[in-house]
Design a protein around this motif. Structure first.
Motif, PDB file in Angstrom:
ATOM      1  N   THR A   1       0.848  -1.193   0.000  1.00  0.00           N
ATOM      2  CA  THR A   1       0.000   0.000   0.000  1.00  0.00           C
ATOM      3  C   THR A   1       0.888   1.249   0.000  1.00  0.00           C
ATOM      4  N   ASP A   2       0.263   2.422  -0.130  1.00  0.00           N
ATOM      5  CA  ASP A   2       0.991   3.710  -0.122  1.00  0.00           C
ATOM      6  C   ASP A   2       2.160   3.691  -1.112  1.00  0.00           C
ATOM      7  N   LEU A   3       1.916   3.108  -2.264  1.00  0.00           N
ATOM      8  CA  LEU A   3       2.977   2.937  -3.261  1.00  0.00           C
ATOM      9  C   LEU A   3       3.607   4.264  -3.671  1.00  0.00           C
ATOM     10  N   TYR A   4       2.767   5.260  -3.922  1.00  0.00           N
ATOM     11  CA  TYR A   4       3.277   6.542  -4.420  1.00  0.00           C
ATOM     12  C   TYR A   4       4.136   7.229  -3.366  1.00  0.00           C
ATOM     13  N   SER A   5       3.634   7.281  -2.141  1.00  0.00           N
ATOM     14  CA  SER A   5       4.389   7.917  -1.058  1.00  0.00           C
ATOM     15  C   SER A   5       5.714   7.203  -0.817  1.00  0.00           C
ATOM     16  N   LYS A   6       5.681   5.889  -0.820  1.00  0.00           N
ATOM     17  CA  LYS A   6       6.908   5.114  -0.585  1.00  0.00           C
ATOM     18  C   LYS A   6       7.915   5.313  -1.723  1.00  0.00           C
ATOM     19  N   ALA A   7       7.410   5.432  -2.946  1.00  0.00           N
ATOM     20  CA  ALA A   7       8.314   5.675  -4.075  1.00  0.00           C
ATOM     21  C   ALA A   7       8.960   7.051  -3.962  1.00  0.00           C
TER      22      ALA A   7
END
Length: 427
Positions: free
Chosen positions: A70-76
């Motif tokens: 989850t939270d792929l964009y933030s983690k990227a």
């Protein structure tokens, strides 16, 4: 215009949305996940030695959450390391894998624009890398924020919809924000260029919306409608507004009948949740066509100066920009090859939108060999060191087998005013 798919993607931490340019209908279409639903959950899962995404990953999350990222964009954006099913992966790689899966229907992508809540050099670099990973040339990948996407969407609408100001209202479960697209008054002598911007003009936290969405509460609905109506009246006060657009999940339930009457009073109103991805798709289309007679979008992150050289292009002589106003400094590096008529000093013009001033700089070509009949060929390169410093280099690259390079090279550093405080001087 290149063949291949022309795409625009809306991206946030919850979902992705894909719009593609329909060449037959001459407009963007949005990929449906289901009937009237364009939002693809931003989830990536790993199941039975296979990567899955979107709705399939969401179903997996319900039974095996540890197998879903989850939270792929933030983690990227934070360039985190993520462990999934015993594997440690870069979050940027995972987001790239998500898009590789989500865009599998589009085999040949020629232009791609990401629309994100906020854009800066780090966001741009990461998304350009991801675009390149899925097979799109970096120079054909663009990144813009939601406000610019709204602007590009409007550029391709009938002119009467943005003859004056155009309003955008965004609503989620607890907040409403209002934006205005307006034309900027330009410095005299700028020619036919039109400059526009999008301002956030108001916002309000509305606790009533939590009850309105998704379960309707009659009393809360009336309170929310009255507060929204008052909010609209404040936004529209002393403004001439041609059109209104409503977007966001908060507008999905028809809880605002009184507000709608105010919105539609003397203006056209539209509702939809794919405006940002369509605006991004229009940006890709604009880049693909290489259109020049378009309004120029400005905000506090854009270049307020333009750097020009006098050249003859397609037989027409004039001052041509090598750095354009309205661009981001971190996307303004470039390279060109030119033929010289003679060894005269090169004059550089730096024009400021904020002040109207024109600064002239000269570059001496002393030391360049004498050659006749346009046999002097230079490579010109612009490289930004930061948002206020541009280095321009001129290098002799010879003329094929007839004249080898002499090794001549000269550099000129241009100091710009930067964006701090300048954009606000335009009104």
């Amino acid at each position: 215009m290149k063949s291949g798919n022309i795409l625009g993607l809306e991206l946030n931490n919850d979902f992705c949305q894909i719009s593609y340019y329909d060449r037959e209908k001459h407009e963007p279409k949005t990929l449906e996940v289901s009937v009237d639903n364009f939002q693809i959950p931003l989830l990536l899962g790993y199941f039975q030695d296979k990567w899955i995404y979107g709705k399939e990953a969401k179903r997996l999350q319900e039974v095996s959450a540890e197998n879903v990222v989850t939270d792929l964009y933030s983690k990227a954006l934070h360039q985190e390391k993520v462990e999934i099913c015993g594997q440690v992966k870069d979050a940027v790689w995972l987001l790239a894998k998500y898009f590789q899966l989500a865009l599998h229907k589009f085999k040949n992508i020629s232009f791609l624009t990401f629309s994100v809540p906020e854009s800066n050099i780090d966001v741009s670099n990461i998304l350009k890398r991801i675009g390149n990973y899925i097979g799109v040339a970096k120079e054909c990948v663009f990144v813009q924020d939601f406000k610019e996407s709204f602007c590009y969407y409007m550029f391709y609408q009938p002119k009467e919809l943005w003859q004056y100001e155009s309003a955008l209202f965004y609503c989620d479960r607890n907040e409403i924000r209002a934006y205005m697209l307006r034309r900027l008054k330009t410095i005299s002598g700028r020619g036919a260029d039109m400059f526009v911007t999008v301002d956030e003009v108001a916002s309000a936290k509305m606790k009533e919306l939590a009850a309105v969405y998704p379960v309707l509460n009659v009393d809360k609905v009336k309170d929310a409608d009255e507060r929204f109506k008052t909010f609209i009246q404040g936004v529209f006060d002393k403004k001439v507004v041609s059109s209104v657009f409503l977007t966001g999940e908060g507008f999905e339930n028809n809880w605002y009948p009184a507000s709608l009457k105010v919105l539609c009073n003397g203006r056209r109103a539209f509702i939809g949740n794919n405006l940002y991805s369509k605006g991004a798709c229009y940006t890709s289309y604009h880049k693909a066509k290489g259109e020049e007679d378009m309004p120029i979008y400005l905000d506090g992150t854009k270049m307020m100066e333009q750097i020009c050289l006098r050249m003859r292009v397609h037989g027409k002589e004039g001052w041509y920009p090598i750095v354009e106003w309205g661009s981001h400094w971190y996307e303004s590096d470039g390279q060109w090859e030119v033929l010289l008529e003679d060894k005269s000093d090169i004059e550089i013009h730096i024009e400021s939108l904020a002040t109207g001033e024109l600064q002239a700089e000269t570059v001496s070509l002393e030391g360049l060999p004498n050659r006749k009949d346009y046999a002097l060929r230079l490579a010109i390169e612009t490289m930004f060191l930061d948002d206020r410093t541009c280095k321009i280099s001129f290098r002799d690259i010879g003329f094929g087998e007839f004249f080898p390079s002499s090794g001549f090279e000269v550099e000129k550093t241009i100091h710009l005013g930067g964006s701090n405080g300048q954009f606000n001087s335009l009104s």
